[in-house]
Every structure is written in C-alpha cells, then in structure tokens.
Enzyme design. Structure first.
Site, PDB file in Angstrom:
ATOM      1  N   CYS A  19       7.491  11.967 -13.162  1.00  0.00           N
ATOM      2  CA  CYS A  19       7.976  12.458 -11.800  1.00  0.00           C
ATOM      3  C   CYS A  19       8.337  13.818 -12.416  1.00  0.00           C
ATOM      4  CB  CYS A  19       8.933  11.731 -11.242  1.00  0.00           C
ATOM      5  SG  CYS A  19      10.796  11.622 -12.112  1.00  0.00           S
ATOM      6  N   ASN A  22      12.267  13.337 -14.669  1.00  0.00           N
ATOM      7  CA  ASN A  22      12.462  11.929 -15.283  1.00  0.00           C
ATOM      8  C   ASN A  22      13.723  11.542 -15.469  1.00  0.00           C
ATOM      9  OD1 ASN A  22      12.110  10.594 -18.811  1.00  0.00           O
ATOM     10  ND2 ASN A  22      11.319   9.685 -16.869  1.00  0.00           N
ATOM     11  N   CYS A  24      14.951  10.289 -11.969  1.00  0.00           N
ATOM     12  CA  CYS A  24      15.162   9.442 -10.688  1.00  0.00           C
ATOM     13  C   CYS A  24      13.856   8.472 -10.624  1.00  0.00           C
ATOM     14  CB  CYS A  24      15.104  10.331  -9.375  1.00  0.00           C
ATOM     15  SG  CYS A  24      16.641  11.250  -9.311  1.00  0.00           S
ATOM     16  N   ARG A  25      12.914   8.750 -10.071  1.00  0.00           N
ATOM     17  CA  ARG A  25      11.745   7.876  -9.857  1.00  0.00           C
ATOM     18  C   ARG A  25      10.967   7.457 -11.039  1.00  0.00           C
ATOM     19  NH1 ARG A  25       8.693  12.385  -6.250  1.00  0.00           N
ATOM     20  NH2 ARG A  25       9.345  13.489  -8.187  1.00  0.00           N
ATOM     21  N   SER A  26      10.615   8.071 -12.108  1.00  0.00           N
ATOM     22  CA  SER A  26       9.866   7.457 -13.186  1.00  0.00           C
ATOM     23  C   SER A  26      10.705   6.609 -13.817  1.00  0.00           C
ATOM     24  CB  SER A  26       9.025   8.584 -13.870  1.00  0.00           C
ATOM     25  OG  SER A  26       9.950   9.565 -14.499  1.00  0.00           O
ATOM     26  N   ASP A 137      11.133  12.396  -3.787  1.00  0.00           N
ATOM     27  CA  ASP A 137      12.091  12.801  -4.694  1.00  0.00           C
ATOM     28  C   ASP A 137      13.377  12.612  -4.137  1.00  0.00           C
ATOM     29  OD1 ASP A 137      13.747  13.447  -6.659  1.00  0.00           O
ATOM     30  OD2 ASP A 137      12.718  15.381  -7.237  1.00  0.00           O
TER      31      ASP A 137
END
Length: 169
Positions: A19, A22, A24-26, A137
């Site tokens: 993401c 690095n 939040c999402r990933s 995001d």
C-alpha cells in the site's frame, strides 16, 4: 512413512502486500493472510510480508487504529513498516497492490515483463463486494473506514488463498 521415503515438500509461495505507507492496508492484509494460512495448517507453505510505496513510516508499527480494529477481529498486526524496493520483484512470487495508484507505482518500478506478471490488485480477489474496485486507504477516514478495510481484506485474502490453493498460482 518408512525411513527410505522422502517427505513430500511443497514450494513456499512468497506474497508481498503493498500500500502507500505500509501502516494500514498492507500490514493488515499481511496479518489476515498469516492468520488464514495458520488456521488451515499451511503456514509452512507461505512467506508473507508487506511494504509501502513510500518510506515515510519505515520501522513503525501499523497505525494504532488499524491495530485496534484488527484486535477486535482476533488479528495481531505487529509488523514493522518498510519501503518497497525493486529487489522485492526477485524475492516474491506475487506482489499485491491495494489500489490503482499503488498498482501504477508498482508497474513503474517493474524492470521487465516478468516483474509485471507478478503484480495483481487486491480487489481482484473480492468475492462478496461486487463493484468494489480497490481497498481504500482509511488513513484520513474514521472508524468505519478502518472497519471496511478489515472486511474487504478478509474477503480478498480468502479469495486469494482459495485461488492459490485451487489454481496453484
């Protein structure tokens, strides 16, 4: 198995979730996928990591809001942020971007067609969210945005894992 038989070995699949930063999402995708392969007794078959396009958060834990939402679902998001580098194309079999901007940046960093063939978008594995084109995001959003990301990632990680198991990608 007798002493003359060799144990059956399966190659490790190396997956990198990417993401923007690095945090939040990933790392959430990394944590959810780790959880899923552990539940199936398949952790030894996978090497799972995450990275960010940018280096702003290198060394940091995931965003506290993401960790809190993950904990509510039974996940431990504890990896440390790192920045994506071109050597990741050599280290991983599959590189999974969270949105079109991430995919654009990853395609730009690819050195060859072989690198580009490793790229895929997380939303392509969603099974229960028709029309959802990205994992958005949540960083500048509210609590419901983090909850949505967890829900999307659970769905997409299940879809990705099923595809990897059934189609041996």
């Amino acid at each position: 198995m007798n002493k003359h038989q060799q144990p059956t070995t399966h190659p490790t699949k190396r997956i990198l979730f990417v993401c923007l930063g690095n945090i939040c999402r990933s790392p959430a995708a990394e944590g959810i996928m780790r959880h899923l392969v552990e539940l199936r007794g398949m952790a030894h078959l996978f090497d799972i990591d995450s990275a960010g396009i940018g280096g702003w958060h290198v060394g940091q834990l995931p965003d506290a809001r993401m960790r809190r939402h993950g904990a509510r679902h039974g996940y431990d998001f504890c990896s440390r942020a790192r920045q994506f580098c071109t050597a990741d194309f050599d280290r991983f079999d599959l590189i999974v971007g969270m949105d079109e901007e991430n995919m654009y940046d990853l395609r730009r960093k690819a050195r060859s067609d072989a690198d580009r063939e490793k790229l895929t978008c997380m939303a392509d594995y969603l099974r229960h969210h028709p029309g959802q084109q990205t994992v958005p995001d949540p960083y500048y959003g509210g609590e419901s945005d983090f909850e949505l990301v967890i829900e999307l990632l659970e769905d997409a990680c299940e879809g990705l894992l099923e595809e990897m198991i059934h189609f041996k990608i």
